[in-house]
Design a protein around this motif. Structure first.
Motif, PDB file in Angstrom:
ATOM      1  N   GLY A  22      -8.931  -7.378   7.622  1.00 40.27           N
ATOM      2  CA  GLY A  22      -7.592  -7.721   6.830  1.00 40.27           C
ATOM      3  C   GLY A  22      -6.352  -7.731   7.944  1.00 40.27           C
ATOM      4  O   GLY A  22      -6.449  -7.153   8.831  1.00 40.27           O
TER       5      GLY A  22
ATOM      6  N   THR B 144       0.895  -1.344  -0.007  1.00 48.38           N
ATOM      7  CA  THR B 144       0.077   0.062  -0.112  1.00 48.38           C
ATOM      8  C   THR B 144       0.809   1.483  -0.120  1.00 48.38           C
ATOM      9  O   THR B 144       0.625   2.266   0.702  1.00 48.38           O
TER      10      THR B 144
ATOM     11  N   LEU C  86     -10.760  -8.463  -0.537  1.00 45.48           N
ATOM     12  CA  LEU C  86      -9.655  -8.227   0.727  1.00 45.48           C
ATOM     13  C   LEU C  86      -8.529  -9.129   0.428  1.00 45.48           C
ATOM     14  O   LEU C  86      -8.901 -10.216   0.772  1.00 45.48           O
TER      15      LEU C  86
ATOM     16  N   VAL D 101      -8.501   2.148  -0.446  1.00 47.64           N
ATOM     17  CA  VAL D 101      -8.709   0.656   0.251  1.00 47.64           C
ATOM     18  C   VAL D 101     -10.010   0.234   0.941  1.00 47.64           C
ATOM     19  O   VAL D 101     -10.239  -0.662   0.982  1.00 47.64           O
TER      20      VAL D 101
ATOM     21  N   LEU E 231      -7.579  -1.088   7.602  1.00 43.57           N
ATOM     22  CA  LEU E 231      -7.359  -2.480   7.162  1.00 43.57           C
ATOM     23  C   LEU E 231      -7.756  -3.486   8.293  1.00 43.57           C
ATOM     24  O   LEU E 231      -8.632  -4.616   8.009  1.00 43.57           O
TER      25      LEU E 231
ATOM     26  N   VAL F 285      -2.292  -6.666   8.901  1.00 40.67           N
ATOM     27  CA  VAL F 285      -1.295  -5.686   8.535  1.00 40.67           C
ATOM     28  C   VAL F 285       0.079  -5.997   8.880  1.00 40.67           C
ATOM     29  O   VAL F 285       0.229  -6.392  10.103  1.00 40.67           O
TER      30      VAL F 285
END
Length: 265
Positions: free
Chosen positions: A92, A46, A67, A61, A87, A94
Motif C-alpha cells: 500500500g 488511520t 487494500l 491494518v 502498509l 503511505v
C-alpha cells in the motif's frame, strides 16, 4: 498544485458513526468507491482515535483483506513508523501526515521516507488568515527543499482556504473537502464536496495562468457581487466539473477538443 489527476480520501465508519479500521468496513468503502469511480486512487485515514492502542491499530491494518491505494499515517501518533512499515510491506501507499515541525523532523529522520507516496503538511488549528499562512510556512520551512516526495499542504476549518491559496502560491499540491471545511470562501455553508472543489478551482487556476496573481476574494477573478468567475476558461472548467459531479458525461466533455474520445471501462 496538482489540479488533475486527483485522489479521494475517506474515513470508514462503524454502526455508531465512529471512525473504524475494521477490515470489513474498510473493504466496503474501498470497493464502493472503486466501483463508482474506477481508476481513481482511493485512500483511507488511520487515525489513532480509531483504535484502542498502537498495537491494536497495527493488527487491524494487518487484517485488511482489501487494500486501499494509500493510507494517511499521522506521524506524531504512537507507532506511526511501525504502521507505515506494515502498509508499505503489504504493497500500500503511505501518505505521511505531518502536523507540527517536530513531526516533520521525525519523518525526515525515518530511513524509509522516500518510499512514501507523499507528505501531507497539515495546519489543523482554526486560525485567522495571517496566522494560518505563518503556520503553513513553519511546516514548509521545517521540511526544507530536499523533499524527495510530493508535498500536499492543507488546512482545516478557518485555516482551510488561506492555506489552500498558500499551497497554490508555493506550487504545492492542495486538497479541499468536507473533512477540512464546511463553508465556502465567502462563509456560506457548502452543500457538498463538489461545491467546495468548484470554489477551489478558480483560486488554484489563477496562479497557474501566466500573468495572474494568486486569487482571493476581491482579486478581480470573480464578477462583482456574484461569486462567479469572470474568466470564460475558468467558467468552462467549473461547468465541466459540475457536470461530471452530477454524472452528466455528455455535458462534461462538450467543451473538449473534438479529437478527445471519452472511453468508459
Amino acid at each position: 498544485s496538482t489540479l488533475f489527476p486527483y485522489t479521494t480520501l475517506f474515513r470508514s465508519k462503524d454502526a455508531a458513526g465512529g471512525d473504524t479500521l475494521d477490515g470489513a468496513s474498510v473493504a466496503a468503502v474501498v470497493d464502493a468507491v472503486r466501483e463508482a469511480v474506477p481508476g481513481t486512487p482511493v485512500g483511507v485515514t488511520t487515525g489513532a482515535w480509531a483504535a484502542s492502542g498502537p498495537r491494536e491499530r497495527i493488527d487491524a491494518v494487518r487484517g485488511w483483506t482489501v487494500l486501499p491505494d494509500f493510507a494517511s499515517v499521522n506521524w506524531h501518533e504512537p507507532g506511526s513508523t511501525d504502521l507505515a512499515a506494515v502498509l508499505l510491506d503489504a504493497g500500500g501507499g503511505v501518505e505521511a501526515g505531518l502536523w507540527t515541525p517536530a513531526a516533520v523532523r521525525s519523518w525526515l529522520g525515518w530511513t524509509d521516507r522516500d518510499r512514501c507516496l507523499r507528505v501531507l503538511l497539515e495546519v489543523t488549528e482554526d486560525l485567522p488568515e495571517p496566522d494560518a499562512v505563518d503556520a503553513a510556512a513553519g511546516l514548509v520551512d521545517a521540511l526544507g527543499p530536499e523533499r524527495g516526495v510530493p508535498v500536499l499542504l492543507h488546512g482545516e476549518d478557518g485555516s482551510a482556504w488561506p492555506v489552500l491559496r498558500e499551497a497554490a502560491r508555493l506550487g504545492l499540491d492542495a486538497r479541499i473537502g468536507l473533512e477540512d471545511v464546511l463553508v465556502l470562501p465567502d462563509g456560506r455553508p457548502a452543500p457538498d464536496n463538489a461545491a467546495l472543489v468548484a470554489a477551489a478551482l478558480p483560486l488554484l487556476l489563477a496562479v497557474h495562468r501566466p500573468g495572474r496573481h494568486p486569487a482571493g476574494l476581491g482579486s478581480g477573478r470573480e464578477g462583482p457581487g456574484t461569486g462567479e468567475p469572470d474568466d470564460p476558461e475558468v467558467a468552462l472548467v467549473l461547468e465541466a466539473y459540475a457536470a461530471f459531479a452530477r454524472g452528466d458525461i455528455d455535458a462534461a466533455i462538450v467543451g473538449l477538443d473534438p479529437d478527445v474520445v471519452w472511453i468508459e471501462p
